[in-house]
Design an enzyme around this catalytic site. Structure first.
Site, PDB file in Angstrom:
ATOM      1  CD  GLN A 190      -1.880  -8.893   4.034  1.00 17.08           C
ATOM      2  OE1 GLN A 190      -2.617  -7.931   4.099  1.00 17.08           O
ATOM      3  NE2 GLN A 190      -0.581  -8.769   3.794  1.00 17.08           N
ATOM      4  CG  HIS A 192       7.046  -2.114   2.246  1.00 15.80           C
ATOM      5  ND1 HIS A 192       6.876  -1.049   3.081  1.00 15.80           N
ATOM      6  CD2 HIS A 192       5.853  -2.768   2.200  1.00 15.80           C
ATOM      7  CE1 HIS A 192       5.630  -1.036   3.523  1.00 15.80           C
ATOM      8  NE2 HIS A 192       4.990  -2.064   3.017  1.00 15.80           N
ATOM      9  CG  MET A 242      -2.022  -1.070   1.086  1.00 20.63           C
ATOM     10  SD  MET A 242      -3.546  -0.699   2.003  1.00 20.63           S
ATOM     11  CE  MET A 242      -2.930  -0.543   3.662  1.00 20.63           C
ATOM     12  N   GLY A 243       2.151   1.076  -0.302  1.00 18.94           N
ATOM     13  CA  GLY A 243       3.028   2.238  -0.410  1.00 18.94           C
ATOM     14  C   GLY A 243       3.566   2.708   0.925  1.00 18.94           C
ATOM     15  CD  GLN A 279      -6.109  -3.693   2.398  1.00 22.22           C
ATOM     16  OE1 GLN A 279      -5.967  -4.186   1.276  1.00 22.22           O
ATOM     17  NE2 GLN A 279      -5.144  -3.733   3.314  1.00 22.22           N
ATOM     18  CG  LEU A 301       7.229   1.231  -0.728  1.00 20.52           C
ATOM     19  CD1 LEU A 301       7.981   0.816  -1.981  1.00 20.52           C
ATOM     20  CD2 LEU A 301       6.199   0.192  -0.339  1.00 20.52           C
ATOM     21  CG  HIS A 302       8.467   0.059   6.209  1.00 19.15           C
ATOM     22  ND1 HIS A 302       8.772  -1.288   6.231  1.00 19.15           N
ATOM     23  CD2 HIS A 302       7.123   0.137   6.440  1.00 19.15           C
ATOM     24  CE1 HIS A 302       7.690  -1.988   6.481  1.00 19.15           C
ATOM     25  NE2 HIS A 302       6.664  -1.152   6.606  1.00 19.15           N
TER      26      HIS A 302
END
Length: 289
Positions: free
Chosen positions: A153, A37, A30-31, A61, A33-34
């Site tokens: 998930q 990710h 979902m962007g 969601q 980013l760290h």
């Protein structure tokens, strides 16, 4: 590296890669980013010839009172992270492209979605399963990569892929933590300085649980009470759940006799954070904690 917003453009590029005999990895995000990710992207780049990273804040969601509108976004930073980590394409679609007018088809996974996060976020996993299915259909990857911090998930997506005979490998990757133990999350950016300090009770509680487990405690209720006690020591912390569940069914267990998951969801102020650790009687180590 390419940044594409149109679905057909992604399909054309992937078809061109396939014609060259390339394998394709997908990292759905979902962007914002760290390093967590980035670790997924690097793993995908090691195991595939080309890597697609999707950046899409998926509206289906999120619940009606959740943080869809305020979820952190920074495409420029995301592009830099993907390029630095070895990605080849960012797929950055509009919500209207993923869910056009009169959209009415959703994917639901039974069983495990009713536990843990599914109890307090009843529509969440339907949205996750739907958007991930769409991404799989658009990109047609050989492998897709997900972090084990979102353990439920990951289990939902694995079940969905198996049940629907999806022709790809689902790869779970280790939790990435800050030096002080906090599991990396895009939502960590919401935390104030004081809340950031309070958030350490999640990893602290799990570490205590693991130490007690390694010392021989198999009483799930006792372990949960100890974790709740640690969490109660942070003034801004309010638990959503503190559970020990079967690692396959995600049902609560009383005694840890086989592989289980200690899982937490805790509000630190208004920010909901999750974390977990695996408790396996046959392998007591967990290098991720």
């Amino acid at each position: 590296m390419t940044v594409l917003k149109e679905i057909e453009g992604v399909r054309e590029q992937v078809r061109a890669w396939r014609e060259q005999g390339f394998t394709v990895g997908l990292v759905p995000t979902m962007g914002y980013l760290h390093e967590g990710h980035a670790s997924l992207i690097r793993r995908a780049a090691e195991e595939n010839d080309r890597v697609v990273v999707s950046v899409f804040v998926n509206p289906t969601q999120f619940g009606p009172k959740e943080d869809l509108s305020s979820y952190p976004r920074d495409l420029v930073r995301d592009i830099e992270t993907v390029e630095r980590s070895g990605g080849d394409m960012i797929f950055y679609p509009e919500a209207s492209a993923m869910y056009p007018e009169a959209y009415s088809t959703y994917v639901e996974v039974g069983g495990i979605t009713g536990e843990l996060c599914g109890r307090s976020r009843p529509a969440h996993f339907r949205g996750v399963a739907t958007v991930v299915t769409k991404l799989f259909n658009i990109v047609r990857p050989d492998r897709a990569y997900f972090g084990r911090k979102d353990a439920q998930q990951l289990a939902v997506i694995r079940r969905m892929a198996k049940d629907l005979n999806m022709d790809l490998e689902i790869v779970g990757c280790p939790i990435v933590r800050e030096p002080d133990g906090l599991a990396m999350s895009s939502r960590n950016s919401y935390l104030s300085k004081e809340e950031r300090a309070d958030a350490l009770v999640l990893s602290r509680a799990l570490r205590q649980c693991r130490e007690r487990f390694q010392s021989g405690c198999r009483d799930a209720q006792a372990l949960k009470e100890e974790m709740r006690g640690i969490i109660a020591g942070a003034s801004s912390a309010v638990p959503d759940y503190v559970e020990i569940v079967d690692a396959v069914t995600f049902h609560s267990v009383k005694t840890i006799e086989k592989k289980a998951l200690a899982a937490l969801a805790v509000y630190i102020g208004k920010t909901r954070l999750i974390d977990n650790t695996l408790l396996d009687p046959d392998d007591e180590e967990d290098p991720e904690l």
